[in-house]
Design a protein around this motif. Structure first.
Motif, mmCIF file in Angstrom:
data_model
loop_
_atom_site.group_PDB
_atom_site.id
_atom_site.type_symbol
_atom_site.label_atom_id
_atom_site.label_comp_id
_atom_site.label_asym_id
_atom_site.label_seq_id
_atom_site.Cartn_x
_atom_site.Cartn_y
_atom_site.Cartn_z
ATOM 1 N N LEU A 1 2.647 10.790 -9.244
ATOM 2 C CA LEU A 1 1.774 11.162 -10.365
ATOM 3 C C LEU A 1 1.008 12.448 -10.062
ATOM 4 N N ILE A 2 0.470 12.563 -8.860
ATOM 5 C CA ILE A 2 -0.274 13.769 -8.498
ATOM 6 C C ILE A 2 0.645 14.974 -8.433
ATOM 7 N N GLU B 1 0.829 -1.206 0.000
ATOM 8 C CA GLU B 1 0.000 0.000 0.000
ATOM 9 C C GLU B 1 0.865 1.259 0.000
ATOM 10 N N SER C 1 1.270 16.061 -11.910
ATOM 11 C CA SER C 1 0.077 16.719 -12.438
ATOM 12 C C SER C 1 -0.059 18.121 -11.865
ATOM 13 N N THR D 1 2.234 1.836 -3.467
ATOM 14 C CA THR D 1 1.171 2.330 -4.341
ATOM 15 C C THR D 1 0.900 3.810 -4.077
ATOM 16 N N LEU D 2 0.802 4.172 -2.816
ATOM 17 C CA LEU D 2 0.553 5.577 -2.467
ATOM 18 C C LEU D 2 1.724 6.472 -2.870
ATOM 19 N N LYS D 3 2.921 5.955 -2.782
ATOM 20 C CA LYS D 3 4.101 6.726 -3.186
ATOM 21 C C LYS D 3 4.051 7.009 -4.692
ATOM 22 N N GLU D 4 3.688 5.992 -5.474
ATOM 23 C CA GLU D 4 3.568 6.185 -6.923
ATOM 24 C C GLU D 4 2.442 7.158 -7.243
ATOM 25 N N GLU D 5 1.307 7.055 -6.541
ATOM 26 C CA GLU D 5 0.216 7.991 -6.762
ATOM 27 C C GLU D 5 0.639 9.404 -6.407
ATOM 28 N N ASN D 6 1.419 9.547 -5.341
ATOM 29 C CA ASN D 6 1.905 10.860 -4.944
ATOM 30 C C ASN D 6 2.795 11.464 -6.025
#
Length: 92
Positions: free
Chosen positions: A73-74, A63, A77, A66-71
């Motif tokens: 990407l965000i 988890e 962006s 996953t959150l690190k990768e989402e961070n």
């Protein structure tokens, strides 16, 4: 014939003495089982707890990744939007 059978029974008793299982033997067996249980139970319990904790850690690590990768990407962006905002603000 009965004298011969009696003699054979006595010889059999001398050669193969009957082992009686008494209460003392039962106590030794029960104490041995309890001792083995007391010695092995903590090891089994600790191994089981380590297994469950490592499973939880692995789940949390997945988890976290996953959150690190989402961070990332965000953040990318947000940087892109911020950059577009700064360019459009200077044009208008």
């Amino acid at each position: 014939m009965s004298k011969e059978l009696n003699l054979l029974d006595e010889v059999d008793l001398v050669l193969n003495p009957k082992k009686m299982l008494d209460a003392r033997y039962l106590v030794y067996v029960v104490l041995s089982i309890v001792f083995v249980g007391v010695v092995l139970f903590p090891k089994i319990y600790i191994q089981q707890q380590i297994y469950f904790k490592s499973r939880d850690i692995s789940k949390l690590k997945g988890e976290y990744d996953t959150l690190k990768e989402e961070n990332i990407l965000i953040s990318t962006s947000v940087e892109s939007i911020r950059f577009k905002n700064q360019i459009f603000d200077t044009i208008f």
